[in-house]
Design a protein around this motif. Structure first.
Motif, PDB file in Angstrom:
ATOM      1  N   VAL A  57      56.643  48.785  68.997  1.00 39.74           N
ATOM      2  CA  VAL A  57      56.272  48.113  67.755  1.00 39.74           C
ATOM      3  C   VAL A  57      55.194  48.931  67.059  1.00 39.74           C
ATOM      4  N   PHE A  58      55.447  49.286  65.807  1.00 37.90           N
ATOM      5  CA  PHE A  58      54.454  49.912  64.939  1.00 37.90           C
ATOM      6  C   PHE A  58      54.011  48.862  63.921  1.00 37.90           C
ATOM      7  N   GLN A  59      52.718  48.655  63.848  1.00 36.70           N
ATOM      8  CA  GLN A  59      52.177  47.610  62.974  1.00 36.70           C
ATOM      9  C   GLN A  59      51.390  48.248  61.833  1.00 36.70           C
ATOM     10  N   LEU A  60      51.900  48.081  60.625  1.00 36.43           N
ATOM     11  CA  LEU A  60      51.241  48.605  59.437  1.00 36.43           C
ATOM     12  C   LEU A  60      50.293  47.537  58.899  1.00 36.43           C
ATOM     13  N   ARG A  61      49.012  47.848  58.871  1.00 36.81           N
ATOM     14  CA  ARG A  61      47.989  46.904  58.424  1.00 36.81           C
ATOM     15  C   ARG A  61      47.524  47.297  57.026  1.00 36.81           C
ATOM     16  N   LEU A  62      47.634  46.338  56.110  1.00 39.41           N
ATOM     17  CA  LEU A  62      47.336  46.590  54.702  1.00 39.41           C
ATOM     18  C   LEU A  62      46.292  45.599  54.211  1.00 39.41           C
ATOM     19  N   ARG A  63      45.481  46.049  53.261  1.00 38.12           N
ATOM     20  CA  ARG A  63      44.527  45.187  52.568  1.00 38.12           C
ATOM     21  C   ARG A  63      44.663  45.416  51.070  1.00 38.12           C
ATOM     22  N   ARG A  64      44.819  44.326  50.329  1.00 38.08           N
ATOM     23  CA  ARG A  64      45.058  44.432  48.889  1.00 38.08           C
ATOM     24  C   ARG A  64      43.778  44.827  48.152  1.00 38.08           C
ATOM     25  N   LYS A  65      43.947  45.681  47.160  1.00 38.57           N
ATOM     26  CA  LYS A  65      42.843  46.018  46.261  1.00 38.57           C
ATOM     27  C   LYS A  65      42.847  45.000  45.120  1.00 38.57           C
ATOM     28  N   TYR A  66      41.879  44.088  45.156  1.00 41.07           N
ATOM     29  CA  TYR A  66      41.902  42.922  44.274  1.00 41.07           C
ATOM     30  C   TYR A  66      41.220  43.149  42.929  1.00 41.07           C
ATOM     31  N   LEU A  67      40.769  44.349  42.632  1.00 37.73           N
ATOM     32  CA  LEU A  67      40.037  44.572  41.385  1.00 37.73           C
ATOM     33  C   LEU A  67      40.911  44.289  40.165  1.00 37.73           C
ATOM     34  N   PHE A  68      42.182  44.681  40.214  1.00 39.35           N
ATOM     35  CA  PHE A  68      43.077  44.461  39.074  1.00 39.35           C
ATOM     36  C   PHE A  68      43.260  42.972  38.809  1.00 39.35           C
ATOM     37  N   HIS A  69      43.592  42.197  39.843  1.00 44.05           N
ATOM     38  CA  HIS A  69      43.814  40.763  39.668  1.00 44.05           C
ATOM     39  C   HIS A  69      42.527  40.043  39.286  1.00 44.05           C
ATOM     40  N   GLN A  70      41.414  40.507  39.801  1.00 48.90           N
ATOM     41  CA  GLN A  70      40.147  39.862  39.488  1.00 48.90           C
ATOM     42  C   GLN A  70      39.728  40.120  38.048  1.00 48.90           C
ATOM     43  N   THR A  71      40.050  41.305  37.530  1.00 38.57           N
ATOM     44  CA  THR A  71      39.631  41.667  36.177  1.00 38.57           C
ATOM     45  C   THR A  71      40.556  41.098  35.116  1.00 38.57           C
ATOM     46  N   TYR A  72      41.867  41.151  35.352  1.00 44.53           N
ATOM     47  CA  TYR A  72      42.828  40.795  34.314  1.00 44.53           C
ATOM     48  C   TYR A  72      43.419  39.393  34.466  1.00 44.53           C
ATOM     49  N   MET A  73      43.101  38.686  35.547  1.00 47.42           N
ATOM     50  CA  MET A  73      43.646  37.346  35.725  1.00 47.42           C
ATOM     51  C   MET A  73      42.557  36.318  36.003  1.00 47.42           C
ATOM     52  N   LEU A  74      41.701  36.587  36.980  1.00 48.83           N
ATOM     53  CA  LEU A  74      40.711  35.591  37.367  1.00 48.83           C
ATOM     54  C   LEU A  74      39.600  35.456  36.330  1.00 48.83           C
ATOM     55  N   PHE A  75      39.044  36.569  35.876  1.00 50.00           N
ATOM     56  CA  PHE A  75      37.950  36.503  34.904  1.00 50.00           C
ATOM     57  C   PHE A  75      38.386  35.885  33.574  1.00 50.00           C
ATOM     58  N   PRO A  76      39.544  36.235  32.976  1.00 48.65           N
ATOM     59  CA  PRO A  76      39.956  35.543  31.739  1.00 48.65           C
ATOM     60  C   PRO A  76      40.166  34.049  31.927  1.00 48.65           C
ATOM     61  N   CYS A  77      40.670  33.643  33.094  1.00 44.84           N
ATOM     62  CA  CYS A  77      40.858  32.211  33.334  1.00 44.84           C
ATOM     63  C   CYS A  77      39.519  31.484  33.387  1.00 44.84           C
ATOM     64  N   MET A  78      38.539  32.071  34.044  1.00 40.13           N
ATOM     65  CA  MET A  78      37.209  31.461  34.084  1.00 40.13           C
ATOM     66  C   MET A  78      36.607  31.370  32.685  1.00 40.13           C
ATOM     67  N   LEU A  79      36.812  32.393  31.881  1.00 40.29           N
ATOM     68  CA  LEU A  79      36.277  32.382  30.522  1.00 40.29           C
ATOM     69  C   LEU A  79      36.958  31.315  29.665  1.00 40.29           C
ATOM     70  N   LEU A  80      38.277  31.176  29.788  1.00 35.19           N
ATOM     71  CA  LEU A  80      38.991  30.160  29.018  1.00 35.19           C
ATOM     72  C   LEU A  80      38.576  28.750  29.431  1.00 35.19           C
ATOM     73  N   THR A  81      38.392  28.540  30.725  1.00 30.41           N
ATOM     74  CA  THR A  81      37.956  27.225  31.189  1.00 30.41           C
ATOM     75  C   THR A  81      36.567  26.889  30.661  1.00 30.41           C
ATOM     76  N   TRP A  82      35.707  27.881  30.604  1.00 21.59           N
ATOM     77  CA  TRP A  82      34.358  27.666  30.079  1.00 21.59           C
ATOM     78  C   TRP A  82      34.389  27.402  28.575  1.00 21.59           C
ATOM     79  N   LEU A  83      35.270  28.087  27.852  1.00 22.79           N
ATOM     80  CA  LEU A  83      35.370  27.871  26.407  1.00 22.79           C
ATOM     81  C   LEU A  83      35.956  26.511  26.058  1.00 22.79           C
ATOM     82  N   ALA A  84      36.730  25.921  26.975  1.00 25.97           N
ATOM     83  CA  ALA A  84      37.322  24.612  26.689  1.00 25.97           C
ATOM     84  C   ALA A  84      36.258  23.545  26.494  1.00 25.97           C
ATOM     85  N   ALA A  85      35.098  23.694  27.139  1.00 21.32           N
ATOM     86  CA  ALA A  85      34.036  22.696  26.988  1.00 21.32           C
ATOM     87  C   ALA A  85      33.445  22.693  25.588  1.00 21.32           C
TER      88      ALA A  85
END
Length: 352
Positions: free
Chosen positions: A194-222
């Motif tokens: 058994v060969f086990q390939l261990r991977l870790r995702r680089k989350y900078l893209f999702h954090q910059t283009y998905m998570l941060f805009p969602c937080m900003l939109l939720t804050w603007l809704a108030a």
């Protein structure tokens, strides 16, 4: 099978080297890698004296012209033998004068993806090799790096790509029992590598283009409640924010497998954000409806309880128990409902 002595076992050493990780497609759970797979074994029928053949010590030959082990890997994306379930069908083998042979192959594999921690997830993809027909009594498959331990890393430092980081590629041996007959108790042990390939995702893209805009939109809704009621843009403003959050939620759904085993934390966050903005939209509609009522309009009892008792609790404000007096004071003087005369008159009216 090249066994020259009765009672001997044929030993095949399996090795793999990862050159480049191309992609791990989450919706299809397909792993695309550029690897060098090598199996070595000794065939006593292919031994010669180099001095008798112009000092030729080795040569290359098609694997289909010699005997090669019927190795398969369980995570193959092909469903039949002709399309690559056997890994050495059309590869080239190297034959040495002492009978040692080596063959190589390239392939794609299936990797089950755990999306619960998306996009901060780590994946482990197993690539398992074993013989299709030969059990441990006559055939032994082992990893080339040794017998015990999994400290050897079979990946280059440049194997990572823009989305995934390769954190390790160890290997280990194991034994597995399979049912080889019609009866349930007819089992045999098979050796596996058994060969086990261990991977870790680089989350900078999702954090910059998905998570941060969602937080900003939720804050603007108030800020929808700071818009004047007379402008009539409250509902359009908060509805636009709601539609934007739904679009982000659809983007998350397109990048994860369609599985009911787990829900990613990013998807849960987007769902909660959509629910909060939807509640804010209902509150904006209710406030706009109340603003259009005549001056002698009296809100229902449930609305007064929500505004004067539950509302301060949600906003961490002091609770006013005499909500009816406050409401009457507001009706008498909307600009300054806290004056003493209005408060006394409202209290007297409430007591009456």
């Amino acid at each position: 099978m090249p066994i020259c002595k009765v009672g001997d076992k044929l030993e095949v050493s399996q090795d793999m080297l990862l050159y480049q990780l191309f992609d791990l497609d989450e919706p299809t759970q397909m792993l695309s890698v550029d690897v060098w797979v090598e199996s070595t074994w000794q065939d006593c029928r292919l031994v010669w004296d180099p001095a008798s053949f112009n000092n030729v010590t080795e040569f290359a030959i098609k694997s289909e012209q010699i005997w090669y082990p019927d190795l398969i890997f369980y995570e193959s994306l092909h469903g039949n033998f002709e399309e690559g379930m056997f890994i050495y069908g059309e590869s080239t083998a190297r034959v040495r004068h002492d009978g040692w042979l080596g063959a190589q192959a390239l392939f794609k594999a299936f990797c089950r993806v755990n999306i619960r921690q998306f996009p901060y997830d780590s994946q482990r993809c197993n690539i398992t090799f074993s013989s299709w027909t030969k059990d441990a009594r006559t055939f032994r498959l082992k990893r080339k790096s040794g017998e015990t331990g999994d400290k050897k890393d079979h990946a280059f430092a440049e194997a990572s790509n823009g989305e995934w980081e390769v954190t390790g590629f160890p290997s280990y041996n194991r034994m597995t029992a399979r049912n080889i007959g019609v009866l349930e108790n007819e089992t045999a042990e098979y050796t596996e590598v058994v060969f086990q390939l261990r991977l870790r995702r680089k989350y900078l893209f999702h954090q910059t283009y998905m998570l941060f805009p969602c937080m900003l939109l939720t804050w603007l809704a108030a800020f929808a409640f700071f818009l004047p009621t007379e402008c009539g843009e409250r509902i359009a403003y908060i509805t636009t924010i709601l539609l934007s959050l739904v679009v982000f939620l659809l983007l998350v759904a397109e990048n994860i497998p369609r599985s009911g085993d787990a829900v990613p934390i990013l998807g849960v966050y987007f769902c909660l954000a959509v629910c909060l903005v939807s509640v804010a939209n209902l509150m904006v509609i209710a406030s706009y409806n109340v603003s259009l009522k005549p001056n002698d309009f009296c809100p229902p009892e449930w609305l007064r309880r929500c505004c004067f008792r539950l509302g301060p609790l949600v906003g961490f404000l002091p609770t006013h128990h005499n909500g009816r007096a406050k409401l009457l004071a507001f009706r008498m003087n909307p600009r300054n409902p806290t004056t003493s005369s209005n408060a006394e008159a409202a209290t007297a009216a409430a007591d009456a």
